[in-house]
Scaffold this active site. Structure first.
Site, short mmCIF file in Angstrom:
data_model
loop_
_atom_site.label_atom_id
_atom_site.label_comp_id
_atom_site.label_asym_id
_atom_site.label_seq_id
_atom_site.Cartn_x
_atom_site.Cartn_y
_atom_site.Cartn_z
N ASP A 74 -3.15 -6.77 5.37
CA ASP A 74 -4.11 -7.67 6.02
C ASP A 74 -4.08 -9.05 5.40
O ASP A 74 -4.56 -10.02 5.99
CB ASP A 74 -5.53 -7.10 5.88
CG ASP A 74 -5.74 -5.92 6.81
OD1 ASP A 74 -5.09 -5.90 7.89
OD2 ASP A 74 -6.53 -5.02 6.47
N PHE A 87 -4.06 2.89 15.05
CA PHE A 87 -4.51 3.82 14.01
C PHE A 87 -5.61 3.15 13.22
O PHE A 87 -5.66 1.93 13.11
CB PHE A 87 -3.34 4.18 13.08
CG PHE A 87 -2.55 5.35 13.57
CD1 PHE A 87 -1.86 5.27 14.77
CD2 PHE A 87 -2.52 6.54 12.86
CE1 PHE A 87 -1.14 6.35 15.24
CE2 PHE A 87 -1.80 7.63 13.33
CZ PHE A 87 -1.11 7.54 14.52
N LYS A 105 9.59 -16.90 -10.58
CA LYS A 105 8.68 -15.89 -11.09
C LYS A 105 7.45 -16.57 -11.70
O LYS A 105 7.60 -17.53 -12.48
CB LYS A 105 9.41 -15.06 -12.15
CG LYS A 105 8.60 -13.90 -12.65
CD LYS A 105 9.34 -13.12 -13.71
CE LYS A 105 8.40 -12.11 -14.34
NZ LYS A 105 8.87 -11.63 -15.61
N ASN A 158 0.86 -1.19 0.00
CA ASN A 158 0.00 0.00 0.00
C ASN A 158 0.90 1.23 0.00
O ASN A 158 2.10 1.13 0.23
CB ASN A 158 -0.94 -0.04 1.22
CG ASN A 158 -0.14 -0.07 2.51
OD1 ASN A 158 0.54 0.88 2.84
ND2 ASN A 158 -0.20 -1.19 3.23
N LYS A 195 -9.82 -4.45 19.71
CA LYS A 195 -8.37 -4.69 19.86
C LYS A 195 -7.89 -4.29 21.26
O LYS A 195 -6.69 -4.29 21.53
CB LYS A 195 -7.59 -3.93 18.78
CG LYS A 195 -7.98 -4.36 17.35
CD LYS A 195 -7.01 -3.87 16.29
CE LYS A 195 -7.57 -4.11 14.88
NZ LYS A 195 -6.57 -4.03 13.83
N LYS A 222 -12.83 -0.81 16.38
CA LYS A 222 -11.43 -1.29 16.48
C LYS A 222 -10.87 -1.03 17.87
O LYS A 222 -10.13 -1.85 18.42
CB LYS A 222 -10.55 -0.60 15.43
CG LYS A 222 -10.78 -1.15 14.03
CD LYS A 222 -9.94 -0.45 12.98
CE LYS A 222 -10.47 -0.80 11.58
NZ LYS A 222 -9.88 -0.03 10.52
N1 CTP Z 1 -2.76 -3.68 12.32
C1 CTP Z 1 -1.90 -4.64 12.78
N2 CTP Z 1 -1.76 -5.82 12.12
C2 CTP Z 1 -2.49 -6.09 11.01
C3 CTP Z 1 -3.39 -5.11 10.53
C4 CTP Z 1 -3.50 -3.92 11.20
O1 CTP Z 1 -1.22 -4.43 13.80
N3 CTP Z 1 -2.34 -7.24 10.39
C5 CTP Z 1 -2.90 -2.42 13.08
C6 CTP Z 1 -2.46 -1.18 12.31
O2 CTP Z 1 -1.11 -0.88 12.55
C7 CTP Z 1 -3.39 -0.11 12.89
C8 CTP Z 1 -4.64 -0.87 13.28
O3 CTP Z 1 -4.26 -2.25 13.35
O4 CTP Z 1 -2.86 0.47 14.08
C9 CTP Z 1 -5.82 -0.74 12.35
O5 CTP Z 1 -5.46 -1.06 11.05
P1 CTP Z 1 -6.55 -1.01 9.89
O6 CTP Z 1 -5.92 -1.54 8.64
O7 CTP Z 1 -7.20 0.35 9.86
O8 CTP Z 1 -7.64 -1.99 10.43
P2 CTP Z 1 -7.90 -3.49 10.31
O9 CTP Z 1 -7.98 -4.03 11.70
O10 CTP Z 1 -6.92 -4.13 9.40
O11 CTP Z 1 -9.39 -3.50 9.71
P3 CTP Z 1 -9.94 -3.13 8.24
O12 CTP Z 1 -8.76 -3.30 7.28
O13 CTP Z 1 -11.02 -4.13 8.05
O14 CTP Z 1 -10.44 -1.73 8.31
#
Ligand code: CTP
Length: 396
Positions: free
Chosen positions: A279, A323, A289, A210, A341, A337
């Site tokens: 995620d 975040f 490859k 990303n 969490k 969240k």
């Molecule tokens: N985070 C993490 N590990 C992951 C995904 C996210 O520690 N595998 C943490 C990020 O660093 C951030 C928080 O979780 O502090 C929220 O991340 P975000 O991507 O907004 O949320 P998700 O829990 O992944 O939910 P979604 O993508 O469904 O919005």
């Protein structure tokens, strides 16, 4: 509130808000500070030095060179005396001088000579505040380690409505409290910060990722270190230099970030997870490859470990900040969240043209486990970083 005899040099520059500095001075005294006053020549045209001397029973200097027989290097001795220099009101001119390192009067010379924190409380016309030159100077001043308070919005002396208003005295007192008392709470605290994206390689030459730049995490790390914290930064692939004095651990994938965070979490007092962790990843990276072949490619993706959620389960007394980058229903999604969490605080922001990934500015909602909520209007990522640490130091 007790400033416990802290020594504050209140510097007054040439804005109509100079008269409010008299009330500010009285409140600083009422809160237990010891004060001295320095004025620019223009500041002294708005309110006379005599007013400050009489209302605050404090020594006042406008131009030390006017009285050579008494000259005893006050710009040095006052710079050393002060625990804090508070420039209120601060004009565009004094901020510009400080950003450029100019020392051509008592106030600017003393600021250049001090090793103590210096904070500016700007007060000016909206167009002057928003002028790119002023914005640049504020940014430089902040990069040099000075504090610049956010102005208020409302009716201005020039008859216009807008940003640039001198904040309420009570807000300035809160800010001073932060600088003198709360901000020091982060000294020697161990803070673990994650930043940037992760990369999930599907074969040796391709990955899922990303556009996270890692800016916010690095700015938080830098500001925390300047407040005396012991900072460990676990970061994915980023192009921004990491400031000196920060222990950094470079990782690529979500799995590597997970291991590095777990290794360092037990020794920290607080963790701030700004990283945009992937995620999803592939169950197994292809060793060779992947060839294009004739048809489409279907990728199977599995979830990565949610690092933050794992920390939430084992956090104990540690302060945990997450975040949430959202594209809709920002408050509702962030609140979910925060609860799921087990966080103490979540910084929720929206992905848009001026906010989120890659931009230099951001606006955010800060949500806390106790139900409190705070809105941070559009501001620089550096200011947001300081605001987050300010909230942390109030609560840690
Ligand atoms: N985070 C993490 N590990 C992951 C995904 C996210 O520690 N595998 C943490 C990020 O660093 C951030 C928080 O979780 O502090 C929220 O991340 P975000 O991507 O907004 O949320 P998700 O829990 O992944 O939910 P979604 O993508 O469904 O919005």
């Amino acid at each position: 509130m007790n400033f416990d005899g802290s020594k504050i040099l209140l510097c007054v520059s040439g804005s109509i808000a100079a008269y409010k500095a008299v009330y500010l001075g009285r409140e600083l005294l009422r809160n237990g500070a010891e004060i001295r006053i320095a004025m620019t020549e223009n500041g002294a045209k708005f309110v006379t030095p005599l007013t400050f001397r009489a209302a605050l029973s404090a020594p006042v200097i406008v131009n030390q060179l006017d009285e050579p027989e008494k000259f005893d290097m006050e710009h040095i001795s006052w710079a050393r005396w002060a625990d804090l220099i508070l420039v209120a009101p601060a004009t565009a001119n004094i901020i510009a001088k400080v950003a450029a390192g100019i020392a051509d009067d008592f106030v600017s010379t003393t600021i250049l000579a001090t090793k103590s924190p210096v904070a500016f409380v700007p007060a000016m016309n909206t167009a002057m505040l928003q002028n790119p030159a002023t914005q640049r100077n504020i940014r430089i001043a902040e990069e040099l380690g000075y504090y610049v308070m956010q102005t208020d919005s409302g009716a201005l002396a020039c008859g216009e409505e807008g940003e640039g208003r001198f904040p309420e005295v009570s807000q300035i007192i809160d800010f001073v409290k932060y600088l003198l008392v709360e901000g020091k709470k982060l000294a020697e605290k161990k803070i673990l910060i994650t930043a940037g994206p992760t990369r999930e390689f599907i074969d040796p030459v391709r990955f899922l990722s990303n556009p996270s730049s890692g800016k916010t995490g690095i700015l938080i790390a830098d500001a925390a270190r300047k407040m005396g914290a012991d900072v460990t930064l676990v970061h994915g692939p980023i192009n921004i230099p990491i400031p000196d004095g920060i222990e950094s651990i470079s990782v690529i994938s979500a799995d590597e970030m997970h291991s590095a965070v777990m290794d360092n979490f037990k020794n920290c007092d607080c963790a701030i997870m700004t990283a945009a962790v992937a995620d999803f990843t592939v169950p197994k990276k292809s060793d060779a490859k992947i060839k294009k072949g004739d048809g489409n490619l279907k990728l199977e993706l599995v979830q990565t470990k949610d690092i933050l959620a794992e920390l939430g389960k084992i956090k104990g007394e540690k302060f945990l900040i997450g975040f949430a980058l959202e594209t809709e229903n920002i408050e509702e999604n962030a609140r979910k969240k925060l609860a799921s969490k087990n966080l103490d605080m979540i910084v929720a922001n929206l992905q848009s043209k001026n906010t989120g990934f890659e931009s230099d500015t951001n606006e955010a909602l800060l949500l806390f486990a106790d139900g409190e909520i705070k809105k941070i209007p559009l501001t620089s990522k550096r200011k947001l970083a300081k605001e987050i640490l300010r909230e942390l130091s109030k609560r840690i």
